[in-house]
Design a protein around this motif. Structure first.
Motif, PDB file in Angstrom:
ATOM      1  N   VAL A 154       0.840  -1.197   0.000  1.00  0.00           N
ATOM      2  CA  VAL A 154       0.000   0.000   0.000  1.00  0.00           C
ATOM      3  C   VAL A 154       0.876   1.249   0.000  1.00  0.00           C
ATOM      4  O   VAL A 154       0.632   2.200  -0.751  1.00  0.00           O
ATOM      5  N   ALA A 155       1.902   1.255   0.847  1.00  0.00           N
ATOM      6  CA  ALA A 155       2.809   2.404   0.903  1.00  0.00           C
ATOM      7  C   ALA A 155       3.470   2.653  -0.451  1.00  0.00           C
ATOM      8  O   ALA A 155       3.634   3.799  -0.874  1.00  0.00           O
ATOM      9  N   GLN A 156       3.833   1.579  -1.139  1.00  0.00           N
ATOM     10  CA  GLN A 156       4.466   1.715  -2.448  1.00  0.00           C
ATOM     11  C   GLN A 156       3.498   2.322  -3.462  1.00  0.00           C
ATOM     12  O   GLN A 156       3.880   3.185  -4.261  1.00  0.00           O
ATOM     13  N   GLU A 157       2.239   1.893  -3.428  1.00  0.00           N
ATOM     14  CA  GLU A 157       1.238   2.448  -4.340  1.00  0.00           C
ATOM     15  C   GLU A 157       1.016   3.938  -4.085  1.00  0.00           C
ATOM     16  O   GLU A 157       0.838   4.729  -5.013  1.00  0.00           O
ATOM     17  N   LEU A 158       1.006   4.324  -2.805  1.00  0.00           N
ATOM     18  CA  LEU A 158       0.719   5.707  -2.450  1.00  0.00           C
ATOM     19  C   LEU A 158       1.878   6.649  -2.735  1.00  0.00           C
ATOM     20  O   LEU A 158       1.660   7.852  -2.914  1.00  0.00           O
ATOM     21  N   ALA A 159       3.089   6.117  -2.775  1.00  0.00           N
ATOM     22  CA  ALA A 159       4.284   6.958  -2.841  1.00  0.00           C
ATOM     23  C   ALA A 159       4.231   7.987  -3.970  1.00  0.00           C
ATOM     24  O   ALA A 159       4.604   9.150  -3.787  1.00  0.00           O
ATOM     25  N   ALA A 160       3.785   7.571  -5.135  1.00  0.00           N
ATOM     26  CA  ALA A 160       3.774   8.479  -6.288  1.00  0.00           C
ATOM     27  C   ALA A 160       2.400   9.091  -6.541  1.00  0.00           C
ATOM     28  O   ALA A 160       2.212   9.800  -7.533  1.00  0.00           O
ATOM     29  N   ARG A 161       1.453   8.837  -5.641  1.00  0.00           N
ATOM     30  CA  ARG A 161       0.079   9.278  -5.879  1.00  0.00           C
ATOM     31  C   ARG A 161      -0.355  10.435  -4.980  1.00  0.00           C
ATOM     32  O   ARG A 161      -1.439  10.977  -5.167  1.00  0.00           O
ATOM     33  N   ARG A 162       0.438  10.797  -4.000  1.00  0.00           N
ATOM     34  CA  ARG A 162       0.038  11.843  -3.061  1.00  0.00           C
ATOM     35  C   ARG A 162      -0.159  13.165  -3.788  1.00  0.00           C
ATOM     36  O   ARG A 162       0.617  13.548  -4.657  1.00  0.00           O
ATOM     37  N   ALA A 163      -1.230  13.864  -3.416  1.00  0.00           N
ATOM     38  CA  ALA A 163      -1.599  15.077  -4.143  1.00  0.00           C
ATOM     39  C   ALA A 163      -2.319  16.041  -3.214  1.00  0.00           C
ATOM     40  O   ALA A 163      -2.806  15.660  -2.143  1.00  0.00           O
ATOM     41  N   THR A 164      -2.398  17.281  -3.628  1.00  0.00           N
ATOM     42  CA  THR A 164      -3.149  18.295  -2.891  1.00  0.00           C
ATOM     43  C   THR A 164      -4.642  18.125  -3.194  1.00  0.00           C
ATOM     44  O   THR A 164      -5.015  17.476  -4.187  1.00  0.00           O
ATOM     45  N   PRO A 165      -5.505  18.714  -2.384  1.00  0.00           N
ATOM     46  CA  PRO A 165      -6.938  18.657  -2.697  1.00  0.00           C
ATOM     47  C   PRO A 165      -7.264  19.177  -4.094  1.00  0.00           C
ATOM     48  O   PRO A 165      -8.089  18.587  -4.803  1.00  0.00           O
ATOM     49  N   ASP A 166      -6.610  20.259  -4.513  1.00  0.00           N
ATOM     50  CA  ASP A 166      -6.873  20.805  -5.851  1.00  0.00           C
ATOM     51  C   ASP A 166      -6.448  19.832  -6.943  1.00  0.00           C
ATOM     52  O   ASP A 166      -7.135  19.680  -7.965  1.00  0.00           O
ATOM     53  N   GLU A 167      -5.331  19.146  -6.739  1.00  0.00           N
ATOM     54  CA  GLU A 167      -4.863  18.170  -7.729  1.00  0.00           C
ATOM     55  C   GLU A 167      -5.803  16.972  -7.799  1.00  0.00           C
ATOM     56  O   GLU A 167      -6.056  16.431  -8.879  1.00  0.00           O
ATOM     57  N   GLY A 174      -6.674   8.031  -9.401  1.00  0.00           N
ATOM     58  CA  GLY A 174      -5.264   7.721  -9.203  1.00  0.00           C
ATOM     59  C   GLY A 174      -4.492   8.608  -8.263  1.00  0.00           C
ATOM     60  O   GLY A 174      -3.315   8.353  -8.000  1.00  0.00           O
ATOM     61  N   ARG A 175      -5.121   9.632  -7.686  1.00  0.00           N
ATOM     62  CA  ARG A 175      -4.426  10.521  -6.758  1.00  0.00           C
ATOM     63  C   ARG A 175      -4.944  10.296  -5.342  1.00  0.00           C
ATOM     64  O   ARG A 175      -6.083   9.864  -5.139  1.00  0.00           O
ATOM     65  N   VAL A 176      -4.126  10.616  -4.362  1.00  0.00           N
ATOM     66  CA  VAL A 176      -4.483  10.394  -2.955  1.00  0.00           C
ATOM     67  C   VAL A 176      -4.188  11.647  -2.146  1.00  0.00           C
ATOM     68  O   VAL A 176      -3.064  12.160  -2.162  1.00  0.00           O
ATOM     69  N   CYS A 177      -5.202  12.147  -1.462  1.00  0.00           N
ATOM     70  CA  CYS A 177      -5.055  13.297  -0.568  1.00  0.00           C
ATOM     71  C   CYS A 177      -5.088  12.794   0.873  1.00  0.00           C
ATOM     72  O   CYS A 177      -6.068  12.169   1.294  1.00  0.00           O
ATOM     73  N   LEU A 178      -4.015  13.038   1.611  1.00  0.00           N
ATOM     74  CA  LEU A 178      -3.941  12.635   3.012  1.00  0.00           C
ATOM     75  C   LEU A 178      -4.179  13.848   3.900  1.00  0.00           C
ATOM     76  O   LEU A 178      -3.523  14.879   3.741  1.00  0.00           O
ATOM     77  N   ALA A 179      -5.119  13.722   4.815  1.00  0.00           N
ATOM     78  CA  ALA A 179      -5.445  14.818   5.741  1.00  0.00           C
ATOM     79  C   ALA A 179      -5.127  14.382   7.159  1.00  0.00           C
ATOM     80  O   ALA A 179      -5.559  13.310   7.597  1.00  0.00           O
ATOM     81  N   HIS A 180      -4.397  15.207   7.872  1.00  0.00           N
ATOM     82  CA  HIS A 180      -3.961  14.853   9.226  1.00  0.00           C
ATOM     83  C   HIS A 180      -4.709  15.651  10.292  1.00  0.00           C
ATOM     84  O   HIS A 180      -4.254  15.752  11.429  1.00  0.00           O
ATOM     85  N   THR A 181      -5.870  16.192   9.941  1.00  0.00           N
ATOM     86  CA  THR A 181      -6.534  17.149  10.838  1.00  0.00           C
ATOM     87  C   THR A 181      -7.848  16.651  11.416  1.00  0.00           C
ATOM     88  O   THR A 181      -8.609  17.436  11.973  1.00  0.00           O
ATOM     89  N   LEU A 182      -8.135  15.357  11.320  1.00  0.00           N
ATOM     90  CA  LEU A 182      -9.383  14.826  11.874  1.00  0.00           C
ATOM     91  C   LEU A 182      -9.126  14.319  13.292  1.00  0.00           C
ATOM     92  O   LEU A 182      -8.592  13.237  13.491  1.00  0.00           O
TER      93      LEU A 182
END
Length: 234
Positions: A154-167, A174-182
């Motif tokens: 899973v970490a390998q899949e996410l490595a190149a997919r992290r993106a901003t909310p706008d992206e 294919g993009r992943v937005c991680l939020a650390h504020t919940l």
């Protein structure tokens, strides 16, 4: 698929047995981050990872969802396709249906908590999910989103997919937005256990509450509904 989209649809799936404030907070967080054109709530019909089944009926879970989100401050649609399907619920099948319906250019964003991401590699066809949708993932207390906390695949899949909310909003999939504020740590298992133990308390005399105040865990109207319909009794 085109890199420019005209529509963003966010999806929050789950058993919602029962829906709680953590679900509403997760939806609200990504409503603010993504500003989706549509936010759909997808109650599961026969979730394959729930060995003991669901305690509340389909109708009761939908009714509680309607109560939970009616005053949330953002509009939602309750999408009951997985309930209607009457077969084990697999997210990959639902996303294929939605991609066909919404077309190749719509940004579909599947929302989840960090606890679900940590076991994503156990989902049927999980690698195919990235070709069908984006992901919005929120951390909750006790669950990390960093590389070391995730299964290696899973970490390998996410490595190149992290993106901003706008992206994410501008990409069909294919993009992943991680939020650390919940900062909400509630589980339906915890809520059911309290309900089974009779921890709802005395509304006329709050001082007589036994254990956790369920009113702080459940959205407005949901606890009343549970009590009125005698749900989650031991």
């Amino acid at each position: 698929m085109s890199s420019t989209t005209s529509r963003c649809v966010a999806l929050l799936g789950g058993s919602f047995d029962p829906v709680h404030r953590g679900h509403v907070a997760l939806a609200g967080l990504f409503a603010q981050l993504l500003h989706p054109d549509e936010l759909r709530i997808l109650p599961a019909g026969l979730p394959w990872q729930k060995n003991n089944g669901l305690e509340a009926s389909d109708a009761d879970r939908v009714a509680m969802l309607e109560l939970a989100f009616q005053d949330s401050g953002f509009a939602v649609m309750i999408d009951t396709r997985e309930i209607v399907r009457k077969t084990p619920t697999y997210t990959v099948e639902t996303l294929r249906e939605l991609r066909f319906e919404l077309g190749p250019d719509a940004s579909i964003v599947f929302l989840m908590g960090a606890d679900q991401l940590q076991k994503l590699d156990t989902w049927r066809g999980w690698r195919d999910l990235f070709a069908l949708a984006n992901f919005g993932v929120a951390a909750r207390p006790g669950y990390r989103l960093d590389h070391a906390a995730l299964p290696a695949a899973v970490a390998q899949e996410l490595a190149a997919r992290r993106a901003t909310p706008d992206e994410v909003r501008a990409s069909p999939a294919g993009r992943v937005c991680l939020a650390h504020t919940l900062a909400v740590d509630i589980s339906a298992t915890q809520v059911r256990a309290l309900l089974h133990a009779g921890a709802a308390g005395n509304r006329d005399n709050p001082g007589e509450n036994r254990g956790t105040d369920l009113g702080a865990l459940l959205p407005e109207g949901v606890l009343d509904y549970i009590q009125q319909h005698n749900l989650y009794k031991s």
